[in-house]
Design a protein around this motif. Sequence first.
Motif, PDB file in Angstrom:
ATOM      1  N   ALA A  63       0.726  -1.310  -0.146  1.00 33.74           N
ATOM      2  CA  ALA A  63       0.023   0.153  -0.149  1.00 33.74           C
ATOM      3  C   ALA A  63       0.847   1.282  -0.103  1.00 33.74           C
ATOM      4  CB  ALA A  63      -0.928   0.060   1.133  1.00 33.74           C
ATOM      5  N   ALA A  64       2.068   1.239   0.406  1.00 33.80           N
ATOM      6  CA  ALA A  64       3.007   2.329   0.634  1.00 33.80           C
ATOM      7  C   ALA A  64       3.708   2.569  -0.740  1.00 33.80           C
ATOM      8  CB  ALA A  64       3.926   2.154   2.006  1.00 33.80           C
ATOM      9  N   ALA A  65       3.669   1.744  -1.576  1.00 33.18           N
ATOM     10  CA  ALA A  65       4.610   1.795  -2.855  1.00 33.18           C
ATOM     11  C   ALA A  65       3.711   2.152  -4.142  1.00 33.18           C
ATOM     12  CB  ALA A  65       5.355   0.520  -2.823  1.00 33.18           C
ATOM     13  N   ASP A  66       4.591   2.146  -4.822  1.00 35.54           N
ATOM     14  CA  ASP A  66       3.863   2.586  -6.372  1.00 35.54           C
ATOM     15  C   ASP A  66       3.807   1.285  -7.205  1.00 35.54           C
ATOM     16  OD1 ASP A  66       3.781   5.509  -6.050  1.00 35.54           O
ATOM     17  OD2 ASP A  66       5.778   5.571  -6.583  1.00 35.54           O
ATOM     18  N   ALA A  67       4.627   0.221  -6.829  1.00 36.21           N
ATOM     19  CA  ALA A  67       4.667  -1.014  -7.470  1.00 36.21           C
ATOM     20  C   ALA A  67       5.257  -1.893  -6.458  1.00 36.21           C
ATOM     21  CB  ALA A  67       5.754  -0.826  -8.765  1.00 36.21           C
ATOM     22  N   VAL A  68       4.943  -3.155  -6.743  1.00 43.82           N
ATOM     23  CA  VAL A  68       5.391  -4.375  -5.978  1.00 43.82           C
ATOM     24  C   VAL A  68       6.122  -5.511  -6.803  1.00 43.82           C
ATOM     25  CG1 VAL A  68       4.963  -6.470  -4.357  1.00 43.82           C
ATOM     26  CG2 VAL A  68       3.544  -4.233  -4.227  1.00 43.82           C
ATOM     27  N   ILE A  69       7.399  -5.881  -6.350  1.00 44.04           N
ATOM     28  CA  ILE A  69       8.150  -6.937  -6.737  1.00 44.04           C
ATOM     29  C   ILE A  69       8.405  -7.955  -5.607  1.00 44.04           C
ATOM     30  CG2 ILE A  69      10.489  -7.732  -7.771  1.00 44.04           C
ATOM     31  CD1 ILE A  69      10.931  -5.215  -9.108  1.00 44.04           C
ATOM     32  N   HIS A  70       7.414  -9.004  -5.832  1.00 40.74           N
ATOM     33  CA  HIS A  70       7.511  -9.948  -4.699  1.00 40.74           C
ATOM     34  C   HIS A  70       8.379 -11.413  -5.298  1.00 40.74           C
ATOM     35  CE1 HIS A  70       6.153 -12.845  -1.773  1.00 40.74           C
ATOM     36  NE2 HIS A  70       5.364 -13.453  -2.642  1.00 40.74           N
ATOM     37  N   CYS A  71       9.611 -11.411  -4.574  1.00 44.07           N
ATOM     38  CA  CYS A  71      10.387 -12.532  -4.873  1.00 44.07           C
ATOM     39  C   CYS A  71      10.611 -13.306  -3.621  1.00 44.07           C
ATOM     40  CB  CYS A  71      11.655 -12.315  -5.578  1.00 44.07           C
ATOM     41  SG  CYS A  71      12.782 -11.010  -4.843  1.00 44.07           S
ATOM     42  N   ALA A  97      -4.523  -5.110  -1.157  1.00 45.54           N
ATOM     43  CA  ALA A  97      -4.128  -3.522  -0.787  1.00 45.54           C
ATOM     44  C   ALA A  97      -3.868  -2.817  -2.327  1.00 45.54           C
ATOM     45  CB  ALA A  97      -2.618  -3.641  -0.170  1.00 45.54           C
ATOM     46  N   LEU A  98      -3.647  -3.587  -3.294  1.00 44.78           N
ATOM     47  CA  LEU A  98      -3.683  -3.077  -4.735  1.00 44.78           C
ATOM     48  C   LEU A  98      -4.833  -2.850  -5.385  1.00 44.78           C
ATOM     49  CD1 LEU A  98      -0.526  -4.753  -5.578  1.00 44.78           C
ATOM     50  CD2 LEU A  98      -0.339  -2.569  -4.750  1.00 44.78           C
ATOM     51  N   GLU A  99      -6.003  -3.422  -4.973  1.00 38.80           N
ATOM     52  CA  GLU A  99      -7.226  -3.600  -5.821  1.00 38.80           C
ATOM     53  C   GLU A  99      -7.803  -2.124  -5.959  1.00 38.80           C
ATOM     54  OE1 GLU A  99     -11.177  -6.186  -6.247  1.00 38.80           O
ATOM     55  OE2 GLU A  99     -10.215  -6.246  -4.482  1.00 38.80           O
ATOM     56  N   GLY A 100      -8.223  -1.719  -7.052  1.00 38.27           N
ATOM     57  CA  GLY A 100      -8.690  -0.602  -7.234  1.00 38.27           C
ATOM     58  C   GLY A 100      -7.596   0.601  -7.692  1.00 38.27           C
ATOM     59  N   ARG A 148      -9.555 -10.012 -10.788  1.00 37.93           N
ATOM     60  CA  ARG A 148     -10.091  -8.889  -9.941  1.00 37.93           C
ATOM     61  C   ARG A 148      -9.663  -7.493 -10.809  1.00 37.93           C
ATOM     62  NH1 ARG A 148      -7.826 -10.396  -4.316  1.00 37.93           N
ATOM     63  NH2 ARG A 148      -8.584  -8.360  -3.773  1.00 37.93           N
ATOM     64  N   GLY A 149      -8.913  -7.529 -11.749  1.00 32.67           N
ATOM     65  CA  GLY A 149      -8.392  -6.083 -12.449  1.00 32.67           C
ATOM     66  C   GLY A 149      -7.130  -5.748 -12.008  1.00 32.67           C
ATOM     67  N   ILE A 150      -6.306  -6.722 -11.267  1.00 28.13           N
ATOM     68  CA  ILE A 150      -5.203  -6.052 -10.689  1.00 28.13           C
ATOM     69  C   ILE A 150      -3.997  -6.299 -11.737  1.00 28.13           C
ATOM     70  CG2 ILE A 150      -3.518  -6.356  -8.722  1.00 28.13           C
ATOM     71  CD1 ILE A 150      -5.858  -7.295  -7.025  1.00 28.13           C
ATOM     72  N   ASP A 151      -3.054  -5.499 -12.028  1.00 29.45           N
ATOM     73  CA  ASP A 151      -2.000  -5.686 -12.828  1.00 29.45           C
ATOM     74  C   ASP A 151      -0.976  -6.463 -12.343  1.00 29.45           C
ATOM     75  OD1 ASP A 151       0.207  -5.212 -14.441  1.00 29.45           O
ATOM     76  OD2 ASP A 151       0.122  -3.112 -14.395  1.00 29.45           O
ATOM     77  N   VAL A 152      -1.109  -7.799 -12.663  1.00 21.98           N
ATOM     78  CA  VAL A 152      -0.203  -8.742 -12.347  1.00 21.98           C
ATOM     79  C   VAL A 152       0.670  -9.301 -13.376  1.00 21.98           C
ATOM     80  CG1 VAL A 152      -0.051 -11.130 -11.053  1.00 21.98           C
ATOM     81  CG2 VAL A 152      -2.039  -9.663 -10.621  1.00 21.98           C
ATOM     82  N   ARG A 153       2.075  -9.439 -13.078  1.00 26.19           N
ATOM     83  CA  ARG A 153       2.970  -9.832 -14.303  1.00 26.19           C
ATOM     84  C   ARG A 153       3.795 -10.869 -13.405  1.00 26.19           C
ATOM     85  NH1 ARG A 153       4.840  -3.627 -15.781  1.00 26.19           N
ATOM     86  NH2 ARG A 153       2.553  -2.861 -15.728  1.00 26.19           N
TER      87      ARG A 153
END
Length: 300
Positions: A63-71, A97-100, A148-153
């Motif tokens: 929630a505190a960031a502009d993007a997430v990299i989860h590794c 936290a990213l939805e919407g 859910r419309g979330i930008d997942v890569r």
Amino acid sequence: MRVFLTGATGFVGSHILTELLAHGHQVLGLTRSQSGAEALERAGAEVHRGTLEQPETLASGAAAADAVIHCAFDHNFDAFVENTKKDARVIAAMGDALEGTAKPILITSGVGIGTPIQGGPAREDILNPHHRNPRIATEFAGAALAARGIDVRTIRLPQVHDTSKAGLITPYIAEARRAGAAAYVEDGSTSMAAAHISDVARLFVAALEKGEPGARYHASAEEGVPFRAIAEAVGRGANLPVRSVGQEEIEYYFGWMAGFALLDMRASNAWTRERLDWEPVGPDLLTDLSAMDLAVAQEA
């Protein structure tokens, strides 16, 4: 961008952190320890405290960031299936936290999940729901977010290596020492895709900056290195005999890794290279294995 990076002090994550900073991004790095916090600060990152066992702590970072990299991933293979479920819970929490928002989240999986049901190299356009690797849970969690419309890569990793570690090959070295031989199954023709850690880190940043929602990218510089060649390199480096074994001997020679022994883990990277203008330049797997001190290599 301000990027929330999980696994920021790990093998892959620490290299991604460096690459992100070199590209002008700010990094909010996840850590559970004081030593990890100090390492992040020395590297030039902000510190976010949290653990995979507390998904809400990762959700607040997202929630505190502009993007997430989860590794981040719990590599205790004694509880591999449960750890894949834990990964799915963490991804779901960060998705909440990213939805919407339009913020992207990059998740990490394995290239094998893209293997066609009929066989052949893994491809980016395939998600094989019947693949035996429990890590499929990660991609199912990502697909749920995308619905859910979330930008997942999704970044699918091969055997990621340098001269200190080499993916599943590092614990294979330990099993070879225990068994007294570097083994391969039958003719050793099954293969493993591989990539140098520097190329993998560059791919994560390219996927962040130029990637597309819902896309899957293969960080495989080499489509497939025959396992016999890997076993021979390990045998030379660790001063062990190299042995072809039958299927009935897999459990003894491969230990907990028996489930991987028969998997062909080749992976194409043609689509990824074209879409992200990604050109691997790092050393190949056998070069790094030949330079690795296998007498002291430890399990990842």
